[in-house]
Motif scaffolding. Structure first.
Motif, PDB file in Angstrom:
ATOM      1  N   LEU A 199      39.742  27.057  41.179  1.00  0.00           N
ATOM      2  CA  LEU A 199      39.631  28.381  40.396  1.00  0.00           C
ATOM      3  C   LEU A 199      40.183  29.415  41.295  1.00  0.00           C
ATOM      4  O   LEU A 199      39.656  29.865  42.378  1.00  0.00           O
ATOM      5  CB  LEU A 199      38.081  28.440  39.892  1.00  0.00           C
ATOM      6  N   VAL A 200      40.925  30.355  40.434  1.00  0.00           N
ATOM      7  CA  VAL A 200      41.587  31.490  41.102  1.00  0.00           C
ATOM      8  C   VAL A 200      40.883  32.577  40.061  1.00  0.00           C
ATOM      9  O   VAL A 200      41.012  32.701  38.882  1.00  0.00           O
ATOM     10  CB  VAL A 200      43.059  31.481  40.986  1.00  0.00           C
ATOM     11  N   TYR A 201      40.141  33.436  40.594  1.00  0.00           N
ATOM     12  CA  TYR A 201      39.442  34.564  40.110  1.00  0.00           C
ATOM     13  C   TYR A 201      40.252  35.764  40.365  1.00  0.00           C
ATOM     14  O   TYR A 201      40.341  36.192  41.490  1.00  0.00           O
ATOM     15  CB  TYR A 201      37.918  34.610  40.641  1.00  0.00           C
ATOM     16  N   ILE A 202      40.660  36.525  39.393  1.00  0.00           N
ATOM     17  CA  ILE A 202      41.646  37.523  39.675  1.00  0.00           C
ATOM     18  C   ILE A 202      40.986  38.890  39.237  1.00  0.00           C
ATOM     19  O   ILE A 202      40.533  39.157  37.864  1.00  0.00           O
ATOM     20  CB  ILE A 202      42.906  37.184  38.775  1.00  0.00           C
ATOM     21  N   CYS A 203      41.158  39.831  40.135  1.00  0.00           N
ATOM     22  CA  CYS A 203      40.443  41.046  39.847  1.00  0.00           C
ATOM     23  C   CYS A 203      41.434  42.132  40.158  1.00  0.00           C
ATOM     24  O   CYS A 203      40.942  43.183  40.900  1.00  0.00           O
ATOM     25  CB  CYS A 203      39.175  41.208  40.652  1.00  0.00           C
ATOM     26  N   THR A 204      42.779  42.040  40.000  1.00  0.00           N
ATOM     27  CA  THR A 204      43.527  43.158  40.431  1.00  0.00           C
ATOM     28  C   THR A 204      44.165  44.003  39.176  1.00  0.00           C
ATOM     29  O   THR A 204      43.538  43.779  38.200  1.00  0.00           O
ATOM     30  CB  THR A 204      44.760  42.205  40.832  1.00  0.00           C
ATOM     31  N   TRP A 220      46.127  45.497  36.164  1.00  0.00           N
ATOM     32  CA  TRP A 220      46.370  44.738  35.010  1.00  0.00           C
ATOM     33  C   TRP A 220      47.799  44.304  34.946  1.00  0.00           C
ATOM     34  O   TRP A 220      47.996  43.063  34.664  1.00  0.00           O
ATOM     35  CB  TRP A 220      46.395  45.575  34.031  1.00  0.00           C
ATOM     36  N   SER A 221      48.677  44.576  35.644  1.00  0.00           N
ATOM     37  CA  SER A 221      50.230  44.271  35.504  1.00  0.00           C
ATOM     38  C   SER A 221      50.440  42.792  36.398  1.00  0.00           C
ATOM     39  O   SER A 221      51.304  42.231  36.260  1.00  0.00           O
ATOM     40  CB  SER A 221      51.091  45.160  35.988  1.00  0.00           C
ATOM     41  N   LEU A 222      49.367  42.442  37.237  1.00  0.00           N
ATOM     42  CA  LEU A 222      49.250  41.347  38.129  1.00  0.00           C
ATOM     43  C   LEU A 222      48.714  40.339  37.569  1.00  0.00           C
ATOM     44  O   LEU A 222      48.804  39.068  37.894  1.00  0.00           O
ATOM     45  CB  LEU A 222      48.666  41.729  39.617  1.00  0.00           C
ATOM     46  N   HIS A 223      47.890  40.563  36.392  1.00  0.00           N
ATOM     47  CA  HIS A 223      47.099  39.562  35.705  1.00  0.00           C
ATOM     48  C   HIS A 223      47.945  37.920  35.276  1.00  0.00           C
ATOM     49  O   HIS A 223      47.551  37.108  35.726  1.00  0.00           O
ATOM     50  CB  HIS A 223      46.256  39.825  34.677  1.00  0.00           C
ATOM     51  N   THR A 224      48.765  38.287  34.585  1.00  0.00           N
ATOM     52  CA  THR A 224      49.723  37.407  33.961  1.00  0.00           C
ATOM     53  C   THR A 224      50.359  36.424  35.124  1.00  0.00           C
ATOM     54  O   THR A 224      50.282  35.313  35.284  1.00  0.00           O
ATOM     55  CB  THR A 224      50.611  37.629  32.896  1.00  0.00           C
ATOM     56  N   PRO A 225      51.049  37.151  35.968  1.00  0.00           N
ATOM     57  CA  PRO A 225      52.007  36.309  36.970  1.00  0.00           C
ATOM     58  C   PRO A 225      50.996  35.641  37.955  1.00  0.00           C
ATOM     59  O   PRO A 225      51.202  34.528  38.291  1.00  0.00           O
ATOM     60  CB  PRO A 225      52.765  37.438  37.916  1.00  0.00           C
ATOM     61  N   ALA A 246      40.957  32.392  36.277  1.00  0.00           N
ATOM     62  CA  ALA A 246      39.935  33.381  35.396  1.00  0.00           C
ATOM     63  C   ALA A 246      40.550  34.666  35.755  1.00  0.00           C
ATOM     64  O   ALA A 246      40.587  35.216  36.664  1.00  0.00           O
ATOM     65  CB  ALA A 246      38.654  33.088  35.706  1.00  0.00           C
ATOM     66  N   THR A 247      40.508  35.577  34.783  1.00  0.00           N
ATOM     67  CA  THR A 247      41.385  37.097  34.961  1.00  0.00           C
ATOM     68  C   THR A 247      40.446  38.000  34.318  1.00  0.00           C
ATOM     69  O   THR A 247      40.178  37.775  33.267  1.00  0.00           O
ATOM     70  CB  THR A 247      42.833  36.967  34.662  1.00  0.00           C
ATOM     71  N   GLU A 248      40.195  38.967  35.107  1.00  0.00           N
ATOM     72  CA  GLU A 248      39.970  40.409  34.475  1.00  0.00           C
ATOM     73  C   GLU A 248      40.640  40.843  33.209  1.00  0.00           C
ATOM     74  O   GLU A 248      41.934  40.355  33.073  1.00  0.00           O
ATOM     75  CB  GLU A 248      39.803  41.398  35.392  1.00  0.00           C
ATOM     76  N   VAL A 249      40.247  41.700  32.488  1.00  0.00           N
ATOM     77  CA  VAL A 249      40.665  41.982  31.273  1.00  0.00           C
ATOM     78  C   VAL A 249      41.762  43.341  31.296  1.00  0.00           C
ATOM     79  O   VAL A 249      41.465  44.037  32.348  1.00  0.00           O
ATOM     80  CB  VAL A 249      39.758  42.401  30.231  1.00  0.00           C
ATOM     81  N   PRO A 250      42.904  43.189  30.769  1.00  0.00           N
ATOM     82  CA  PRO A 250      43.406  42.427  29.796  1.00  0.00           C
ATOM     83  C   PRO A 250      44.079  41.244  30.587  1.00  0.00           C
ATOM     84  O   PRO A 250      44.456  41.543  31.789  1.00  0.00           O
ATOM     85  CB  PRO A 250      44.186  43.044  28.902  1.00  0.00           C
ATOM     86  N   ALA A 251      44.344  40.033  29.757  1.00  0.00           N
ATOM     87  CA  ALA A 251      45.059  39.123  30.428  1.00  0.00           C
ATOM     88  C   ALA A 251      46.565  39.176  30.615  1.00  0.00           C
ATOM     89  O   ALA A 251      47.145  38.787  31.500  1.00  0.00           O
ATOM     90  CB  ALA A 251      44.565  37.590  29.659  1.00  0.00           C
ATOM     91  N   ALA A 252      46.994  39.867  29.797  1.00  0.00           N
ATOM     92  CA  ALA A 252      48.329  40.194  29.542  1.00  0.00           C
ATOM     93  C   ALA A 252      48.518  41.654  29.060  1.00  0.00           C
ATOM     94  O   ALA A 252      47.765  42.107  28.148  1.00  0.00           O
ATOM     95  CB  ALA A 252      49.218  39.103  28.881  1.00  0.00           C
ATOM     96  N   LEU A 253      49.737  42.243  29.165  1.00  0.00           N
ATOM     97  CA  LEU A 253      50.363  43.535  28.559  1.00  0.00           C
ATOM     98  C   LEU A 253      51.316  43.648  27.761  1.00  0.00           C
ATOM     99  O   LEU A 253      51.648  44.396  27.225  1.00  0.00           O
ATOM    100  CB  LEU A 253      50.709  44.473  30.024  1.00  0.00           C
ATOM    101  N   THR A 254      52.119  42.403  27.644  1.00  0.00           N
ATOM    102  CA  THR A 254      53.216  42.104  26.885  1.00  0.00           C
ATOM    103  C   THR A 254      53.184  40.864  25.926  1.00  0.00           C
ATOM    104  O   THR A 254      52.528  40.090  26.458  1.00  0.00           O
ATOM    105  CB  THR A 254      54.758  42.202  27.537  1.00  0.00           C
TER     106      THR A 254
END
Length: 477
Positions: free
Chosen positions: A138-143, A145-150, A163-171
C-alpha cells in the motif's frame, strides 16, 4: 403527534431487531463475474471506452501484514503515520518527503511504540525509488494535489494498492488514468475521503439503508472553511502550493468532503450515477485584497498581486440519472463558521449536520433523547467496534482513524473497499467540470460514467463487518 412521526418513533422503539445494517458482504465468485460487457460503454466515457475489469466490489487477495509506504510528511502525512502505527497488521516500511528532515521527524511515531524504523526517502523522485525498491502493498499519498494521480498510477503499476488524500485527480484525463490503471492492474485506488467515516454521516447512511428517510430525493454537502489566513501563511503549505491552486481556476476545487458522504447515501455508482451539473461562482472579494494588503508590508507577497483568483463562493448543482439532486458549496476565504452542510431530504425524514446534528420527521426535529436512541440503534458496526478508541487516537474527532482502520482491515481480509476508483474519479471530476460550467455562463455539463455501465448492477457499500473486523488496535492512552 403527527401520524408519520408516531410511526417513526414506533419503528425506533423496535430497536436493533429491525436493523439490517446494510447489505450482505459482496463476495466475488471469480474474475469472470467482474468483467463488463463492452456493449455497456457510454459515449460520455471520453477515453478508453472498453473496460478491463470492474473494480466495484472487487475483493483483492488477502494481505496478512500490510507493508505501507507513506509519501508526503508535511501537513497530513505525520498524522497518518501516527494513526497507522496503532493498527496491528501494518508494517510501515518507508517514509518519504521532498525534505529529508520531515521523513526523519516522522520516525518518532514508530520509535514511541517500539516498532522498527522505516527506510527514509527524500528528494524530487524519492517516492519513485521507494516504490521501486520496497515491495510495498500500500502506498499512502499525502502530497500536494497535483501529485496525487502520478503517484497513485505509479504505485499501482508498481504492484501496490494506492490510497490518496483528496482530491484524487484535478483533470478529466487524470480521472480516466486512475480508472484505467486500477482496472488494468487490479489494484485498489482509494481516495481517503475521511468525512465518509464521521459519526453523523455514518449514522444517516445506515438510516437511509434501513428506509428511515423513505426515498432520498435531495442532498447537500459543502466545504465551507475559512482558510484565508492559512493559505497566505508562509508557514502553512510548502511553497504556498494551496494558495496557488486558487489562481486561474474558477469552480469548486475541493468538492469531495461534502460530496462523498451524500454520494454514498444516494448510491452513486452503485444503483444510480451523476448525470450532469450546473456550477456558478461569485467574484473574488477577498483574496486579491489580502494579497495587496500583505504585499504592502512584505515584498514576498507581490508575486500574488494582480492574479486571477477564483470566486469566493461556488455553488454546484448535480442531477442524477434517477432524478435526484445534490447541491455542493465551496468557500475557503470568507469569515464564516466551518460547515460541510450534510443535508439529506427524503420522503419520510430529513437531516442536517451544521450547526447542530438534527434529524426531522415531518416538520419537527426529534428531541435529544430520540436522537441518542437513533445513534444507539443505527450507528453501523464499525462505530460500535472501534469508534471509542478512534476518538482517543484522533484525526478529526476519530473519523481519520476509522477510515485507516477500515482500509487495513479490508486489505487484510480480502474485502472490497468502501470507496473504489470509480468514486475517486467521479467525486474528483467535479473540479474540472465545475470550472467548465462556470466558464460557459453556468451551462449544464455532462458527467462521464466512469463505471462504463456497471453502476446499474454494482452493489451499495457494505456497512457490516462481515468477513473482517478482526484487525487489532494497539492501546491508546
Amino acid at each position: 403527534m403527527k401520524p408519520n412521526r408516531r410511526k417513526f418513533l414506533q419503528q425506533l422503539a423496535i430497536g436493533s431487531g429491525a436493523l439490517t445494517l446494510g447489505l450482505p458482504a459482496f463476495v466475488q465468485a471469480n474474475e469472470a463475474s467482474q468483467s463488463i460487457d463492452e456493449s455497456s460503454s457510454n459515449p460520455l466515457n471520453g477515453v478508453n471506452s472498453a473496460p478491463r475489469f470492474n473494480m466495484s466490489g472487487y475483493a483483492a487477495p488477502k494481505i496478512d501484514k500490510v507493508k505501507v509506504g507513506v509519501i508526503g510528511l508535511g501537513m497530513r502525512g505525520p498524522g497518518a503515520v501516527e494513526r497507522l502505527s496503532f493498527i496491528e497488521g501494518v508494517e510501515i516500511k518507508a517514509l518519504c518527503d521532498k525534505l529529508p528532515e520531515r521523513a526523519s521527524k516522522a520516525q518518532k511515531y514508530l520509535v514511541n511504540k517500539g516498532l522498527p524504523k522505516a527506510k527514509e526517502y527524500s528528494g524530487e523522485n524519492g517516492w519513485k525509488e521507494m516504490i521501486d525498491k520496497e515491495g510495498l502493498d500500500l502506498v499512502y499519498i499525502c502530497t500536494p494535489w497535483s501529485l496525487h494521480t502520478p503517484m497513485a498510477v505509479y504505485a499501482m503499476e508498481g504492484g501496490a494498492h494506492a490510497a490518496t488524500e483528496v482530491p484524487a485527480a484535478l483533470t478529466m484525463e487524470d480521472c480516466w488514468k486512475l480508472v484505467d490503471t486500477s482496472e488494468k492492474t487490479k489494484k485498489h485506488c482509494m481516495m481517503l475521503e475521511n468525512c465518509c467515516y464521521d459519526f453523523f454521516e455514518m449514522l444517516t447512511l445506515n438510516m437511509v439503508r434501513n428506509g428511515m428517510f423513505g426515498e432520498l430525493i435531495h442532498a447537500e454537502g459543502a466545504y465551507n472553511h475559512d482558510l484565508l489566513g492559512l493559505n497566505f501563511s508562509k508557514n502553512g503549505y510548502q511553497d504556498m502550493w494551496r494558495l496557488k491552486e486558487n489562481i486561474n481556476f474558477n469552480g469548486n476545487l475541493y468538492p469531495t468532503h461534502g460530496l462523498g458522504p451524500i454520494a454514498q447515501c444516494l448510491n452513486i455508482n452503485r444503483g444510480d450515477r451523476m448525470d450532469y451539473l450546473v456550477s456558478v461562482s461569485t467574484n473574488d472579494f477577498l483574496m486579491e485584497a489580502e494579497a495587496e494588503k500583505l504585499a504592502q508590508k512584505d515584498d514576498f507577497y507581490k508575486q500574488f498581486v494582480g492574479k486571477n483568483y477564483r470566486g469566493n463562493m461556488n455553488t454546484t448543482t448535480i442531477r442524477t440519472v434517477k432524478g435526484k439532486t445534490m447541491m455542493l458549496q465551496h468557500d475557503v476565504s470568507t469569515p464564516r463558521p466551518y460547515s460541510r452542510l450534510h443535508v439529506l431530504s427524503g420522503t419520510k425524514a430529513s437531516a442536517s449536520k451544521y450547526p447542530e446534528e438534527k434529524i426531522a420527521i415531518g416538520e419537527e426535529w426529534v428531541k435529544d433523547a430520540e436522537l441518542k436512541k437513533l445513534y444507539e440503534t443505527y450507528s453501523p458496526p464499525i462505530i460500535k467496534h472501534v469508534g471509542e478508541i478512534a476518538k482517543k487516537i484522533g484525526g478529526h474527532g476519530g473519523m481519520d482513524f476509522m477510515m485507516d482502520w477500515r482500509l487495513i482491515d479490508c486489505l487484510r481480509n480480502g474485502l472490497p473497499l468502501d470507496q473504489d476508483v470509480y468514486d475517486a474519479a467521479s467525486w474528483s471530476c467535479i473540479i474540472p467540470l465545475s470550472k467548465k460550467s462556470v466558464s460557459k455562463r453556468s451551462s449544464g455539463i455532462d458527467i462521464p460514467d466512469f463505471t462504463r455501465g456497471a453502476w446499474a448492477n454494482n452493489k451499495p457499500v457494505n456497512l457490516t463487518l462481515d468477513g473482517g473486523g478482526n484487525t487489532p488496535v494497539r492501546s491508546a492512552k
